[in-house]
Design a protein around this motif. Sequence first.
Motif, short mmCIF file in Angstrom:
data_model
loop_
_atom_site.label_atom_id
_atom_site.label_comp_id
_atom_site.label_asym_id
_atom_site.label_seq_id
_atom_site.Cartn_x
_atom_site.Cartn_y
_atom_site.Cartn_z
N ILE A 1 -1.13 -8.97 -13.29
CA ILE A 1 -1.66 -9.55 -12.09
C ILE A 1 -0.98 -9.15 -11.01
O ILE A 1 0.48 -9.32 -10.89
N GLY A 2 -1.39 -8.54 -9.81
CA GLY A 2 -0.76 -8.09 -8.62
C GLY A 2 0.15 -6.96 -8.83
O GLY A 2 1.32 -7.12 -7.99
N ALA B 1 -5.40 -14.59 -3.84
CA ALA B 1 -5.36 -14.32 -2.02
C ALA B 1 -4.24 -13.28 -1.89
O ALA B 1 -3.14 -13.57 -2.31
N ASN B 2 -4.43 -12.67 -0.80
CA ASN B 2 -3.34 -11.93 -0.55
C ASN B 2 -3.43 -11.82 1.15
O ASN B 2 -4.37 -11.77 1.84
N PRO C 1 -7.14 -4.92 -0.60
CA PRO C 1 -5.58 -4.76 -1.03
C PRO C 1 -5.74 -4.32 -2.70
O PRO C 1 -6.43 -4.78 -3.56
N SER C 2 -4.52 -3.63 -2.83
CA SER C 2 -4.28 -3.19 -4.39
C SER C 2 -3.77 -4.43 -5.19
O SER C 2 -4.12 -4.57 -6.48
N ALA C 3 -3.28 -5.55 -4.65
CA ALA C 3 -2.82 -6.67 -5.27
C ALA C 3 -4.10 -7.37 -5.84
O ALA C 3 -3.65 -7.96 -6.92
N LEU C 4 -5.19 -7.65 -5.44
CA LEU C 4 -6.30 -8.03 -6.20
C LEU C 4 -7.00 -7.16 -7.10
O LEU C 4 -8.13 -7.37 -7.59
N THR C 5 -6.37 -6.02 -7.36
CA THR C 5 -7.11 -5.17 -8.16
C THR C 5 -6.60 -4.97 -9.54
O THR C 5 -5.36 -4.79 -9.64
N LYS C 6 -7.40 -4.72 -10.70
CA LYS C 6 -7.16 -4.46 -11.90
C LYS C 6 -6.91 -2.76 -12.24
O LYS C 6 -5.94 -2.67 -12.94
N SER C 7 -7.79 -2.24 -12.02
CA SER C 7 -7.92 -0.95 -12.28
C SER C 7 -8.74 -0.08 -11.45
O SER C 7 -9.55 -0.68 -10.66
#
Length: 299
Positions: free
Chosen positions: A65-66, A217-218, A138-144
């Motif tokens: 994650i993140g 959250a980001n 944001p990329s931090a909330l993304t899995k793939s």
Amino acid sequence: MKIKKLSIVASAVGTILCTNIGTAQEIDKSVEVIEVKGVRTSLIAATANKRYSSQIEDSIIADDIGKLPDVTVAESLGRVAGVQVDQGIGEGSSVSIRGLRDNVILYNGRTIVDVNGRGGMGMDTLNTSSYSIMAMVPSALTKSLTVTKLSSADMIDGAMGGVINIKSQTAFDNPGEQKAFSYAANYNDQNNSLGNQLFGSYSNTFSDNSVGVLLSANLDKREVSQDGVGTFNGWTSLANDRIATDSEGNRLDLDAQGAEQKLFINSDPRFQQIIDDRDRLSASSIVQWQPSELSLIHI
């Protein structure tokens, strides 16, 4: 009597050895296992997706994650071959696939569009897509991230370049209680400003991993800027009765053989500078319920 004594001693030694072996086995069972993971798992998963897919596609997968790199989804997609990133006020904001802007963007398999439309330009004066969907996620909330360059008949149509599927993190990706926290600082030497990025996530599964909850959250705060030059009247050709020279007095309208050539000049140059205080707060809440292997409810 001597034989009996030896038997008793041998029996005692055997009992001691058995006791020691049993104790050693109990100790081995209580040893804590520490597993260290790197980016190799993500690379193997991305390679497997490309190898076994029936379409021409590439993937970027975050194993934890993140852990997806970069700030925005657009910047992360720049790591895929055949994808070009468009810069908007100093950040990757949108992409082109094989030079084409008209692409389909999916979020967990669902179509999403913004006010600029597919491949539309942005709302700022430098004509860049500064506030597109891929600049806001944001990329931090993304899995793939998956880029399909050749759409199949069962996929959503309307893509000239390809289909981009953004998949978010879920609790079922990492069963059990998971906590993640990160902080990053960045310095922009163009406008001498310091930016901050704060990310936090919590997920857990219940009822024998049939129910999952994820909250993340980001917060990203930074000052971005972009300089440019443009014109309101476009480029015009130099009049025939006028000549242009460089600082040493040499004519610019003459080629290497001394023949006259047509010159085009910017008739009304305008220098522009955009400074944007970009504060982005993104949050995600996902609840999943899987009552059986053939059904999954995702909210």
